[in-house]
Scaffold this motif. Structure first.
Motif, PDB file in Angstrom:
ATOM      1  N   ASP A  53       0.537  -1.577   0.301  1.00 26.13           N
ATOM      2  CA  ASP A  53       0.208   0.208   0.123  1.00 26.13           C
ATOM      3  C   ASP A  53       0.987   1.087  -0.091  1.00 26.13           C
ATOM      4  O   ASP A  53       1.460   1.749   0.568  1.00 26.13           O
ATOM      5  N   LEU A  54       0.755   2.110  -1.295  1.00 19.66           N
ATOM      6  CA  LEU A  54       1.603   3.622  -0.576  1.00 19.66           C
ATOM      7  C   LEU A  54       1.270   4.113  -0.699  1.00 19.66           C
ATOM      8  O   LEU A  54       1.604   5.436  -0.356  1.00 19.66           O
ATOM      9  N   GLY A  55      -0.212   4.379  -0.184  1.00 20.73           N
ATOM     10  CA  GLY A  55      -0.776   5.259   1.442  1.00 20.73           C
ATOM     11  C   GLY A  55      -1.596   6.414   0.346  1.00 20.73           C
ATOM     12  O   GLY A  55      -0.837   6.403  -1.405  1.00 20.73           O
ATOM     13  N   ALA A  56      -1.761   7.797   0.643  1.00 16.56           N
ATOM     14  CA  ALA A  56      -2.750   8.368   0.760  1.00 16.56           C
ATOM     15  C   ALA A  56      -1.279   9.511   0.874  1.00 16.56           C
ATOM     16  O   ALA A  56      -0.173   9.558   1.290  1.00 16.56           O
ATOM     17  N   ALA A  57      -0.872  10.297  -0.819  1.00 19.14           N
ATOM     18  CA  ALA A  57       0.441  11.283  -0.759  1.00 19.14           C
ATOM     19  C   ALA A  57      -0.508  12.683  -1.718  1.00 19.14           C
ATOM     20  O   ALA A  57      -1.225  12.312  -2.660  1.00 19.14           O
ATOM     21  N   PRO A  58       0.441  13.982  -0.985  1.00 19.12           N
ATOM     22  CA  PRO A  58      -0.629  15.020  -2.063  1.00 19.12           C
ATOM     23  C   PRO A  58       0.131  15.239  -3.163  1.00 19.12           C
ATOM     24  O   PRO A  58       1.635  14.663  -3.058  1.00 19.12           O
ATOM     25  N   THR A  59      -0.414  16.002  -3.823  1.00 13.62           N
ATOM     26  CA  THR A  59       0.397  16.111  -4.944  1.00 13.62           C
ATOM     27  C   THR A  59       1.340  16.824  -4.992  1.00 13.62           C
ATOM     28  O   THR A  59       2.235  16.028  -6.186  1.00 13.62           O
ATOM     29  N   SER A  60       1.964  17.358  -4.398  1.00 14.67           N
ATOM     30  CA  SER A  60       3.875  17.827  -3.850  1.00 14.67           C
ATOM     31  C   SER A  60       4.567  16.798  -4.308  1.00 14.67           C
ATOM     32  O   SER A  60       5.536  16.420  -5.208  1.00 14.67           O
ATOM     33  N   VAL A  61       4.446  15.862  -3.562  1.00 18.06           N
ATOM     34  CA  VAL A  61       5.008  13.986  -3.027  1.00 18.06           C
ATOM     35  C   VAL A  61       5.154  13.786  -4.500  1.00 18.06           C
ATOM     36  O   VAL A  61       5.954  13.010  -4.662  1.00 18.06           O
ATOM     37  N   VAL A  62       3.871  13.384  -5.523  1.00 18.52           N
ATOM     38  CA  VAL A  62       3.273  12.473  -6.158  1.00 18.52           C
ATOM     39  C   VAL A  62       4.609  13.173  -7.802  1.00 18.52           C
ATOM     40  O   VAL A  62       4.823  12.217  -8.656  1.00 18.52           O
ATOM     41  N   ARG A  63       3.850  14.555  -7.507  1.00 15.69           N
ATOM     42  CA  ARG A  63       5.249  15.339  -8.223  1.00 15.69           C
ATOM     43  C   ARG A  63       5.998  14.587  -8.749  1.00 15.69           C
ATOM     44  O   ARG A  63       7.094  14.498  -9.722  1.00 15.69           O
ATOM     45  N   GLN A  64       6.767  15.307  -7.240  1.00 12.67           N
ATOM     46  CA  GLN A  64       8.248  14.618  -6.933  1.00 12.67           C
ATOM     47  C   GLN A  64       8.975  13.244  -7.424  1.00 12.67           C
ATOM     48  O   GLN A  64       9.455  12.825  -8.036  1.00 12.67           O
ATOM     49  N   ILE A  65       8.145  11.976  -7.169  1.00  7.59           N
ATOM     50  CA  ILE A  65       7.641  10.782  -7.188  1.00  7.59           C
ATOM     51  C   ILE A  65       7.672  10.397  -8.746  1.00  7.59           C
ATOM     52  O   ILE A  65       9.007   9.932  -9.372  1.00  7.59           O
ATOM     53  N   VAL A  66       6.775  11.223  -9.936  1.00 11.20           N
ATOM     54  CA  VAL A  66       7.110  11.427 -11.266  1.00 11.20           C
ATOM     55  C   VAL A  66       8.297  11.752 -11.436  1.00 11.20           C
ATOM     56  O   VAL A  66       8.645  11.228 -12.264  1.00 11.20           O
ATOM     57  N   ASP A  67       8.607  13.295 -11.333  1.00  7.62           N
ATOM     58  CA  ASP A  67       9.843  13.094 -11.686  1.00  7.62           C
ATOM     59  C   ASP A  67      11.563  12.495 -12.143  1.00  7.62           C
ATOM     60  O   ASP A  67      12.262  12.101 -12.774  1.00  7.62           O
ATOM     61  N   VAL A  68      11.463  11.645 -10.395  1.00  7.43           N
ATOM     62  CA  VAL A  68      12.321  11.350 -10.018  1.00  7.43           C
ATOM     63  C   VAL A  68      12.407   9.303 -11.140  1.00  7.43           C
ATOM     64  O   VAL A  68      13.269   9.135 -11.963  1.00  7.43           O
ATOM     65  N   LEU A  69      11.277   9.521 -11.514  1.00 11.56           N
ATOM     66  CA  LEU A  69      10.499   8.043 -12.622  1.00 11.56           C
ATOM     67  C   LEU A  69      11.223   8.348 -14.117  1.00 11.56           C
ATOM     68  O   LEU A  69      11.631   7.582 -14.550  1.00 11.56           O
ATOM     69  N   ARG A  70      10.477   9.442 -14.406  1.00  6.30           N
ATOM     70  CA  ARG A  70      11.180   9.916 -14.975  1.00  6.30           C
ATOM     71  C   ARG A  70      12.179  10.262 -15.722  1.00  6.30           C
ATOM     72  O   ARG A  70      12.805  10.305 -16.881  1.00  6.30           O
ATOM     73  N   LEU A  71      13.486  11.212 -14.928  1.00  9.94           N
ATOM     74  CA  LEU A  71      14.788  10.649 -14.566  1.00  9.94           C
ATOM     75  C   LEU A  71      15.549   9.642 -15.799  1.00  9.94           C
ATOM     76  O   LEU A  71      15.975   9.091 -15.996  1.00  9.94           O
ATOM     77  N   GLY A  72      14.481   8.377 -14.379  1.00  7.40           N
ATOM     78  CA  GLY A  72      14.775   6.779 -14.796  1.00  7.40           C
ATOM     79  C   GLY A  72      14.729   6.224 -16.043  1.00  7.40           C
ATOM     80  O   GLY A  72      16.274   6.275 -16.592  1.00  7.40           O
ATOM     81  N   VAL A  73      13.803   6.710 -16.291  1.00  8.80           N
ATOM     82  CA  VAL A  73      13.196   6.510 -17.781  1.00  8.80           C
ATOM     83  C   VAL A  73      14.333   6.618 -18.669  1.00  8.80           C
ATOM     84  O   VAL A  73      14.645   6.173 -19.902  1.00  8.80           O
TER      85      VAL A  73
END
Length: 125
Positions: A53-73
């Motif tokens: 369960d990744l839990g609930a996260a505010p939009t700012s945190v989700v955007r940080q995670i998306v940025d990290v994933l995009r860099l990795g991809v």
């Protein structure tokens, strides 16, 4: 039944805990953090499937995670597109000495790790 299922899913539960630890450590290294990740142990004991369960996260945190994933991809795609260059057998390449003297050489063999050449001519100075 529950104890039998616990035995069957023991490795899956260990793997889920390791995966969650890896995710949290990677996100922390990138400066992002999920506020409430966890493992749904109840689901595992009822269905045999371990869920994270990744839990609930505010939009700012989700955007940080998306940025990290995009860099990795992006890095993964760039690495896949970089193919090693090997000269064709029979072609001529130009080598240089430490002093900058050009040395024409003919490629006599090439594989993924080694290129064999034969010097066309070389006059030591």
């Amino acid at each position: 039944m529950a104890s039998m299922l616990r035995k069957i899913t023991a490795e899956d539960r260990r793997e889920a805990a390791d995966a969650l630890d890896d995710l949290k450590a990677t996100l922390a290294y990138a400066g992002a953090q999920l506020p409430s990740p966890g493992i749904d142990w109840n689901c595992a004991s009822a269905t045999g499937i371990v869920l994270i369960d990744l839990g609930a996260a505010p939009t700012s945190v989700v955007r940080q995670i998306v940025d990290v994933l995009r860099l990795g991809v992006r890095a993964q795609r760039e690495q896949a597109n970089q193919q090693a260059w090997y000269p064709a057998i029979g072609s001529t390449i130009l080598l240089t000495t430490d002093g900058g003297t050009p040395l024409p050489a003919k490629v006599v063999g090439a594989n993924g790790k080694l290129i064999s050449v034969r010097l066309e001519s070389w006059i030591p100075s």
